[in-house]
Write a protein that holds these residues in place. Structure first.
Motif, PDB file in Angstrom:
ATOM      1  N   GLY A   1      -9.904 -14.952  -3.604  1.00  0.00           N
ATOM      2  CA  GLY A   1      -8.642 -14.254  -3.360  1.00  0.00           C
ATOM      3  C   GLY A   1      -8.235 -14.159  -1.905  1.00  0.00           C
ATOM      4  N   MET A   2      -8.725 -15.080  -1.047  1.00  0.00           N
ATOM      5  CA  MET A   2      -8.350 -15.044   0.368  1.00  0.00           C
ATOM      6  C   MET A   2      -7.293 -16.097   0.661  1.00  0.00           C
ATOM      7  SD  MET A   2     -10.711 -15.507   3.817  1.00  0.00           S
ATOM      8  CE  MET A   2     -10.650 -17.312   3.846  1.00  0.00           C
ATOM      9  N   THR A   3      -6.331 -15.749   1.508  1.00  0.00           N
ATOM     10  CA  THR A   3      -5.377 -16.716   2.032  1.00  0.00           C
ATOM     11  C   THR A   3      -5.638 -16.878   3.533  1.00  0.00           C
ATOM     12  OG1 THR A   3      -3.669 -15.090   2.596  1.00  0.00           O
ATOM     13  CG2 THR A   3      -3.683 -15.934   0.331  1.00  0.00           C
ATOM     14  N   ARG A   4      -4.899 -17.765   4.161  1.00  0.00           N
ATOM     15  CA  ARG A   4      -5.126 -18.008   5.587  1.00  0.00           C
ATOM     16  C   ARG A   4      -4.809 -16.786   6.431  1.00  0.00           C
ATOM     17  NH1 ARG A   4      -1.303 -20.763   8.214  1.00  0.00           N
ATOM     18  NH2 ARG A   4      -0.848 -21.957   6.320  1.00  0.00           N
ATOM     19  N   THR A   5      -3.887 -15.939   5.960  1.00  0.00           N
ATOM     20  CA  THR A   5      -3.475 -14.776   6.764  1.00  0.00           C
ATOM     21  C   THR A   5      -3.588 -13.460   6.007  1.00  0.00           C
ATOM     22  OG1 THR A   5      -1.165 -15.122   6.128  1.00  0.00           O
ATOM     23  CG2 THR A   5      -1.906 -16.154   8.172  1.00  0.00           C
ATOM     24  N   GLY A   6      -4.223 -13.441   4.859  1.00  0.00           N
ATOM     25  CA  GLY A   6      -4.310 -12.198   4.109  1.00  0.00           C
ATOM     26  C   GLY A   6      -5.225 -12.319   2.910  1.00  0.00           C
ATOM     27  N   GLY A   7      -4.940 -11.511   1.895  1.00  0.00           N
ATOM     28  CA  GLY A   7      -5.721 -11.569   0.668  1.00  0.00           C
ATOM     29  C   GLY A   7      -6.905 -10.621   0.659  1.00  0.00           C
ATOM     30  N   ASN A   8      -7.913 -10.964  -0.146  1.00  0.00           N
ATOM     31  CA  ASN A   8      -9.050 -10.085  -0.385  1.00  0.00           C
ATOM     32  C   ASN A   8     -10.292 -10.445   0.415  1.00  0.00           C
ATOM     33  OD1 ASN A   8      -7.588  -8.599  -2.301  1.00  0.00           O
ATOM     34  ND2 ASN A   8      -8.130 -10.030  -3.929  1.00  0.00           N
ATOM     35  N   GLY A   9     -10.116 -11.157   1.507  1.00  0.00           N
ATOM     36  CA  GLY A   9     -11.278 -11.517   2.311  1.00  0.00           C
ATOM     37  C   GLY A   9     -10.903 -11.841   3.741  1.00  0.00           C
ATOM     38  N   VAL A  10     -11.907 -11.868   4.596  1.00  0.00           N
ATOM     39  CA  VAL A  10     -11.693 -12.240   5.992  1.00  0.00           C
ATOM     40  C   VAL A  10     -12.942 -12.943   6.510  1.00  0.00           C
ATOM     41  CG1 VAL A  10     -12.508  -9.999   6.866  1.00  0.00           C
ATOM     42  CG2 VAL A  10     -11.000 -11.404   8.294  1.00  0.00           C
ATOM     43  N   VAL A  11     -12.732 -13.976   7.304  1.00  0.00           N
ATOM     44  CA  VAL A  11     -13.825 -14.694   7.961  1.00  0.00           C
ATOM     45  C   VAL A  11     -13.600 -14.574   9.465  1.00  0.00           C
ATOM     46  CG1 VAL A  11     -14.964 -16.917   8.302  1.00  0.00           C
ATOM     47  CG2 VAL A  11     -14.133 -16.283   6.029  1.00  0.00           C
ATOM     48  N   ILE A  12     -14.576 -14.019  10.163  1.00  0.00           N
ATOM     49  CA  ILE A  12     -14.465 -13.751  11.598  1.00  0.00           C
ATOM     50  C   ILE A  12     -15.402 -14.685  12.345  1.00  0.00           C
ATOM     51  CG2 ILE A  12     -14.667 -11.996  13.400  1.00  0.00           C
ATOM     52  CD1 ILE A  12     -14.434  -9.888  11.119  1.00  0.00           C
ATOM     53  N   LEU A  13     -14.838 -15.497  13.233  1.00  0.00           N
ATOM     54  CA  LEU A  13     -15.611 -16.461  14.013  1.00  0.00           C
ATOM     55  C   LEU A  13     -15.692 -15.990  15.459  1.00  0.00           C
ATOM     56  CD1 LEU A  13     -13.852 -19.644  12.608  1.00  0.00           C
ATOM     57  CD2 LEU A  13     -16.063 -18.749  11.906  1.00  0.00           C
ATOM     58  N   SER A  14     -16.909 -15.917  15.983  1.00  0.00           N
ATOM     59  CA  SER A  14     -17.102 -15.463  17.366  1.00  0.00           C
ATOM     60  C   SER A  14     -18.054 -16.402  18.085  1.00  0.00           C
ATOM     61  CB  SER A  14     -17.693 -14.040  17.393  1.00  0.00           C
ATOM     62  OG  SER A  14     -16.895 -13.136  16.667  1.00  0.00           O
ATOM     63  N   LYS A  15     -17.656 -16.807  19.272  1.00  0.00           N
ATOM     64  CA  LYS A  15     -18.560 -17.537  20.158  1.00  0.00           C
ATOM     65  C   LYS A  15     -18.945 -16.571  21.277  1.00  0.00           C
ATOM     66  CE  LYS A  15     -18.830 -21.631  23.121  1.00  0.00           C
ATOM     67  NZ  LYS A  15     -18.047 -22.748  23.712  1.00  0.00           N
ATOM     68  N   LEU A  16     -20.248 -16.352  21.430  1.00  0.00           N
ATOM     69  CA  LEU A  16     -20.735 -15.404  22.424  1.00  0.00           C
ATOM     70  C   LEU A  16     -21.602 -16.106  23.460  1.00  0.00           C
ATOM     71  CD1 LEU A  16     -21.155 -13.731  19.351  1.00  0.00           C
ATOM     72  CD2 LEU A  16     -20.980 -11.944  21.071  1.00  0.00           C
ATOM     73  N   MET A  17     -21.666 -15.515  24.642  1.00  0.00           N
ATOM     74  CA  MET A  17     -22.471 -16.096  25.722  1.00  0.00           C
ATOM     75  C   MET A  17     -23.080 -14.979  26.562  1.00  0.00           C
ATOM     76  SD  MET A  17     -21.441 -18.989  28.585  1.00  0.00           S
ATOM     77  CE  MET A  17     -20.013 -18.070  29.175  1.00  0.00           C
ATOM     78  N   LYS A  18     -24.311 -15.196  27.002  1.00  0.00           N
ATOM     79  CA  LYS A  18     -24.965 -14.242  27.902  1.00  0.00           C
ATOM     80  C   LYS A  18     -24.601 -14.618  29.339  1.00  0.00           C
ATOM     81  CE  LYS A  18     -27.896 -10.892  28.823  1.00  0.00           C
ATOM     82  NZ  LYS A  18     -29.286 -10.947  28.291  1.00  0.00           N
ATOM     83  N   ILE A  19     -24.062 -13.663  30.063  1.00  0.00           N
ATOM     84  CA  ILE A  19     -23.577 -13.913  31.415  1.00  0.00           C
ATOM     85  C   ILE A  19     -24.700 -13.731  32.435  1.00  0.00           C
ATOM     86  CG2 ILE A  19     -21.917 -13.220  33.194  1.00  0.00           C
ATOM     87  CD1 ILE A  19     -20.701 -14.556  30.713  1.00  0.00           C
ATOM     88  N   GLY A  20     -24.904 -14.781  33.217  1.00  0.00           N
ATOM     89  CA  GLY A  20     -25.854 -14.735  34.321  1.00  0.00           C
ATOM     90  C   GLY A  20     -25.145 -15.003  35.636  1.00  0.00           C
ATOM     91  N   VAL A  21     -25.913 -15.083  36.697  1.00  0.00           N
ATOM     92  CA  VAL A  21     -25.323 -15.316  38.027  1.00  0.00           C
ATOM     93  C   VAL A  21     -24.550 -16.623  38.067  1.00  0.00           C
ATOM     94  CG1 VAL A  21     -25.866 -15.710  40.463  1.00  0.00           C
ATOM     95  CG2 VAL A  21     -27.109 -13.945  39.176  1.00  0.00           C
ATOM     96  N   GLN A  22     -25.089 -17.653  37.411  1.00  0.00           N
ATOM     97  CA  GLN A  22     -24.441 -18.960  37.433  1.00  0.00           C
ATOM     98  C   GLN A  22     -23.086 -18.927  36.735  1.00  0.00           C
ATOM     99  OE1 GLN A  22     -25.653 -21.773  39.097  1.00  0.00           O
ATOM    100  NE2 GLN A  22     -23.550 -22.427  38.694  1.00  0.00           N
ATOM    101  N   GLN A  23     -22.991 -18.181  35.636  1.00  0.00           N
ATOM    102  CA  GLN A  23     -21.724 -18.092  34.906  1.00  0.00           C
ATOM    103  C   GLN A  23     -20.663 -17.376  35.745  1.00  0.00           C
ATOM    104  OE1 GLN A  23     -24.827 -17.598  33.112  1.00  0.00           O
ATOM    105  NE2 GLN A  23     -24.394 -19.792  32.821  1.00  0.00           N
ATOM    106  N   CYS A  24     -21.070 -16.381  36.504  1.00  0.00           N
ATOM    107  CA  CYS A  24     -20.123 -15.698  37.402  1.00  0.00           C
ATOM    108  C   CYS A  24     -19.618 -16.668  38.466  1.00  0.00           C
ATOM    109  CB  CYS A  24     -20.798 -14.498  38.071  1.00  0.00           C
ATOM    110  SG  CYS A  24     -21.283 -13.177  36.934  1.00  0.00           S
ATOM    111  N   ALA A  25     -20.538 -17.438  39.040  1.00  0.00           N
ATOM    112  CA  ALA A  25     -20.157 -18.408  40.074  1.00  0.00           C
ATOM    113  C   ALA A  25     -19.246 -19.485  39.496  1.00  0.00           C
ATOM    114  CB  ALA A  25     -21.407 -19.024  40.689  1.00  0.00           C
ATOM    115  N   ASP A  26     -19.588 -19.986  38.288  1.00  0.00           N
ATOM    116  CA  ASP A  26     -18.764 -21.025  37.666  1.00  0.00           C
ATOM    117  C   ASP A  26     -17.362 -20.527  37.364  1.00  0.00           C
ATOM    118  OD1 ASP A  26     -20.952 -22.701  37.751  1.00  0.00           O
ATOM    119  OD2 ASP A  26     -21.492 -22.424  35.641  1.00  0.00           O
ATOM    120  N   GLY A  27     -17.231 -19.230  37.096  1.00  0.00           N
ATOM    121  CA  GLY A  27     -15.916 -18.654  36.810  1.00  0.00           C
ATOM    122  C   GLY A  27     -15.169 -18.236  38.054  1.00  0.00           C
ATOM    123  N   GLY A  28     -15.750 -18.466  39.228  1.00  0.00           N
ATOM    124  CA  GLY A  28     -15.092 -18.123  40.478  1.00  0.00           C
ATOM    125  C   GLY A  28     -15.038 -16.633  40.746  1.00  0.00           C
TER     126      GLY A  28
END
Length: 206
Positions: free
Chosen positions: A78-105
């Motif tokens: 019963g799920m549609t792309r924008t509604g219905g009886n369900g939801v699928v949540i996609l998350s990309k996560l990353m642990k931030i270190g000193v190098q990631q701060c430098a790479d992001g300026g």
């Protein structure tokens, strides 16, 4: 056997049947209910697992055609792309270190999310209002159209920090995780004896 005795025997049988039915009918109903819930749990796990596997292989779920694949995976739920009886949540996560701060300026002094696990992408397919992610939700203002979060935001914005992902999986600095969470409403959640059991939940982490 006399007629009176036969009538008494039939009466006893009815009483015995009534006593047995008092226990057997609820048991039968609960067997059906649990079977329906078990099926929904298996379907939810399959949607989470299959979608997560594709997500970890860099399938772009910000595209409508790929979101439709998830809807087809959830066929019957019963799920549609924008509604219905369900939801699928996609998350990309990353642990931030000193190098990631430098790479992001961003300097270490300004990199307020240093040593924290942050969202670098969030895509939601289905009924967004149905259930939240168990790992937090970045503010809509920092999420781009393709679901990505700009480096300057995930390095500095508090809403980009995952609430409790480290308790589930501790990442090394710079390491990434692809997380898929699926919620689908139980088909029997409003059954009078169940006190609104809510949605079935499953997650996959790659």
């Amino acid at each position: 056997m006399s007629g009176r005795r036969r009538r008494r025997s039939r009466g006893n049988a009815l009483v015995e049947f009534g006593l047995c039915a008092t226990f057997l009918v609820p048991l039968y109903i609960w067997t059906i209910i649990m079977g329906m819930d078990l099926k929904r749990v298996m379907q939810t796990n399959q949607v989470s697992r299959d979608t997560g596997h594709m997500y970890a292989r860099w399938v772009d779920f910000s595209k409508v055609g790929n979101q439709d694949m998830v809807v087809r995976l959830a066929s019957g739920l019963g799920m549609t792309r924008t509604g219905g009886n369900g939801v699928v949540i996609l998350s990309k996560l990353m642990k931030i270190g000193v190098q990631q701060c430098a790479d992001g300026g961003v300097s270490q002094l300004q990199c307020s999310n240093l040593n924290k696990t942050v969202f670098v992408q969030r895509i939601v397919i289905g009924n967004k209002a149905m259930a939240p992610s168990k790992y937090g939700t970045p503010d809509d203002s920092i999420i781009n159209a393709d679901g990505t979060v700009d480096a300057v935001d995930y390095l500095k914005q508090a809403s980009a920090v995952s609430a409790n992902f480290d308790a589930t999986l501790a990442l090394a600095e710079g390491e990434e995780a692809f997380v898929t969470e699926a919620w689908f409403i139980s088909p029997v959640k409003d059954f009078p004896t169940l006190n609104n059991r809510g949605a079935v939940y499953a997650k996959s982490i790659y």
